[in-house]
Design an enzyme around this catalytic site. Structure first.
Site, mmCIF file in Angstrom:
data_model
loop_
_atom_site.group_PDB
_atom_site.id
_atom_site.type_symbol
_atom_site.label_atom_id
_atom_site.label_comp_id
_atom_site.label_asym_id
_atom_site.label_seq_id
_atom_site.Cartn_x
_atom_site.Cartn_y
_atom_site.Cartn_z
ATOM 1 N N SER A 42 -5.784 6.323 4.688
ATOM 2 C CA SER A 42 -5.679 6.406 6.144
ATOM 3 C C SER A 42 -6.870 7.222 6.670
ATOM 4 O O SER A 42 -7.803 7.537 5.928
ATOM 5 C CB SER A 42 -4.329 7.012 6.532
ATOM 6 O OG SER A 42 -3.790 7.790 5.496
ATOM 7 N N HIS A 66 -7.146 -6.485 3.272
ATOM 8 C CA HIS A 66 -6.753 -6.396 1.859
ATOM 9 C C HIS A 66 -7.622 -7.282 0.962
ATOM 10 O O HIS A 66 -7.971 -6.890 -0.149
ATOM 11 C CB HIS A 66 -5.258 -6.704 1.712
ATOM 12 C CG HIS A 66 -4.411 -5.651 2.358
ATOM 13 N ND1 HIS A 66 -3.422 -5.915 3.274
ATOM 14 C CD2 HIS A 66 -4.459 -4.295 2.257
ATOM 15 C CE1 HIS A 66 -2.875 -4.782 3.684
ATOM 16 N NE2 HIS A 66 -3.497 -3.785 3.089
ATOM 17 N N GLY A 68 -3.822 11.482 -4.590
ATOM 18 C CA GLY A 68 -4.982 10.818 -5.174
ATOM 19 C C GLY A 68 -6.126 11.781 -5.462
ATOM 20 O O GLY A 68 -6.932 11.548 -6.371
ATOM 21 N N ASP A 120 -7.969 3.118 -0.567
ATOM 22 C CA ASP A 120 -7.340 2.450 0.579
ATOM 23 C C ASP A 120 -6.569 3.519 1.358
ATOM 24 O O ASP A 120 -5.354 3.615 1.283
ATOM 25 C CB ASP A 120 -6.404 1.355 0.055
ATOM 26 C CG ASP A 120 -5.684 0.629 1.177
ATOM 27 O OD1 ASP A 120 -5.980 0.893 2.364
ATOM 28 O OD2 ASP A 120 -4.813 -0.199 0.859
HETATM 29 N N1 SAM Z 1 -5.254 -0.128 5.746
HETATM 30 C C1 SAM Z 1 -5.019 1.151 6.260
HETATM 31 C C2 SAM Z 1 -5.999 1.682 7.237
HETATM 32 O O1 SAM Z 1 -7.226 1.594 7.018
HETATM 33 O O2 SAM Z 1 -5.553 2.199 8.250
HETATM 34 C C3 SAM Z 1 -4.666 2.148 5.211
HETATM 35 C C4 SAM Z 1 -3.303 1.806 4.731
HETATM 36 S S1 SAM Z 1 -2.467 2.733 3.575
HETATM 37 C C5 SAM Z 1 -0.927 2.745 4.402
HETATM 38 C C6 SAM Z 1 -3.052 4.410 3.645
HETATM 39 C C7 SAM Z 1 -2.217 5.299 2.761
HETATM 40 O O3 SAM Z 1 -2.999 6.369 2.251
HETATM 41 C C8 SAM Z 1 -1.012 5.944 3.438
HETATM 42 O O4 SAM Z 1 0.168 5.360 2.967
HETATM 43 C C9 SAM Z 1 -1.113 7.435 3.063
HETATM 44 O O5 SAM Z 1 0.136 8.008 2.747
HETATM 45 C C10 SAM Z 1 -2.053 7.352 1.862
HETATM 46 N N2 SAM Z 1 -2.723 8.625 1.554
HETATM 47 C C11 SAM Z 1 -3.268 9.516 2.433
HETATM 48 N N3 SAM Z 1 -3.757 10.573 1.770
HETATM 49 C C12 SAM Z 1 -3.535 10.347 0.440
HETATM 50 C C13 SAM Z 1 -3.815 11.089 -0.742
HETATM 51 N N4 SAM Z 1 -4.421 12.283 -0.688
HETATM 52 N N5 SAM Z 1 -3.451 10.554 -1.927
HETATM 53 C C14 SAM Z 1 -2.836 9.347 -2.004
HETATM 54 N N6 SAM Z 1 -2.533 8.606 -0.908
HETATM 55 C C15 SAM Z 1 -2.886 9.100 0.299
#
Ligand code: SAM
Length: 276
Positions: A159, A62, A140, A157
């Site tokens: 997944s 972070h 997003g 940030d």
């Molecule tokens: N630090 C982490 C890693 O590298 O594994 C990432 C953490 S954060 C929890 C990732 C977030 O991205 C998830 O909560 C997921 O729901 C979100 N996410 C995935 N696709 C997305 C999208 N199209 N728009 C917004 N958020 C999204």
């Protein structure tokens, strides 16, 4: 009885942790969500079986995804975080005095709710009424299509590039990010492991370099993530993280500092070769 949880990181490699307690399991329209309390990493968020963050080492990820771009831009007033549902990135973003508004667009409201309940030290900026924070539950990718010339810094940030996050790793998405940034704006994205995701890292770097005059990959050591060494890639229209004085941070950090701001861009030869 001992319970061990494995994240399958590649077809042949996994990371296994001893679990003391399972705190939450559930399913959203987007993914399976779990929070476990592990012996080594403490409480961890797990999405679709993939370890996302842990109270043990979350500060590395972070701080590095937030402070490197926010101290490269001299006046980051409007900041957007895409994803980041655990709240750790927005917690770091709002520490910057220059930031006027920190928007966060996370697709999965359940990730936010679960993080607020079980990971309060990570999600603290979402728990308090912080006047800088604006949380939107939404996609997003769609949000980027609608924004124009609006943000100083965008932090992706996300997944892994499967499921709802897949479209966050495409040239079309980077074009929308470019359009959503102001004329001197910059963005950063987590770009996975330089050991296990080489074709992906090479493709992302090349796609970002096709658009942004300054494109740089940097590294951080993150024990929870595959290979223990993690990449971030920064695309900038104007400011170069390797030029000029690094400002002094007006708050304390555990991983990021002014030396790391420079040294994280020093790439081992195999990564330099990969990105050529
Ligand atoms: N630090 C982490 C890693 O590298 O594994 C990432 C953490 S954060 C929890 C990732 C977030 O991205 C998830 O909560 C997921 O729901 C979100 N996410 C995935 N696709 C997305 C999208 N199209 N728009 C917004 N958020 C999204």
């Amino acid at each position: 009885m001992e319970l061990w949880l494995t994240e399958q990181q590649t077809d042949h490699v996994g990371l296994t942790c001893r679990v003391k307690e399972t705190l939450f399991t559930g399913k959203s329209p987007y993914q399976d969500i779990a929070v476990v309390d592990s012996a080594e990493f403490g409480r961890m968020l797990v999405l679709d079986g993939v370890f996302q963050t842990s109270v043990f080492d979350e500060f590395v990820y972070h701080e590095m995804i937030a402070h490197v771009p926010l101290l490269t831009h001299p006046n980051p007033r409007q900041v957007l975080v895409i994803g980041g549902g655990d709240g750790g990135t927005i917690r770091e973003v709002v520490k910057h005095p220059a930031v006027v508004q920190a928007e966060m667009v996370e697709i999965d409201g359940l990730v936010v709710e679960v993080s607020k309940k079980y990971l309060p030290e990570i999600s603290e900026a979402l728990l308090q009424e912080n006047p800088k924070v604006r949380l939107k539950i939404g996609d997003g990718i769609q949000h980027m299509k609608e924004a124009q010339n609006k943000y100083d810094v965008i932090i992706v940030d996300c997944s892994d590039p499967i499921g709802p996050g897949e479209g966050l790793f495409t040239p079309e998405f980077y074009q929308d990010v470019y359009k959503a940034l102001k004329e001197d704006g910059l963005f950063v994205q987590q770009t996975e492991s330089p050991f296990y995701h080489q074709p992906l890292l090479r493709r992302l770097f090349s796609d970002i370099r096709d658009l942004f005059p300054i494109t740089r990959t940097y590294l951080a050591s993150i024990p929870l993530y595959p290979g223990g060494l993690h990449c971030f890639t920064l695309g900038s229209k104007h400011y170069d993280p390797l030029q000029g004085e690094v400002p002094v941070l007006p708050f304390s950090t555990r991983y990021y500092n002014r030396d790391v701001h420079r040294s994280c861009f020093a790439l081992p030869t195999f990564i330099q070769d990969l990105l050529k």
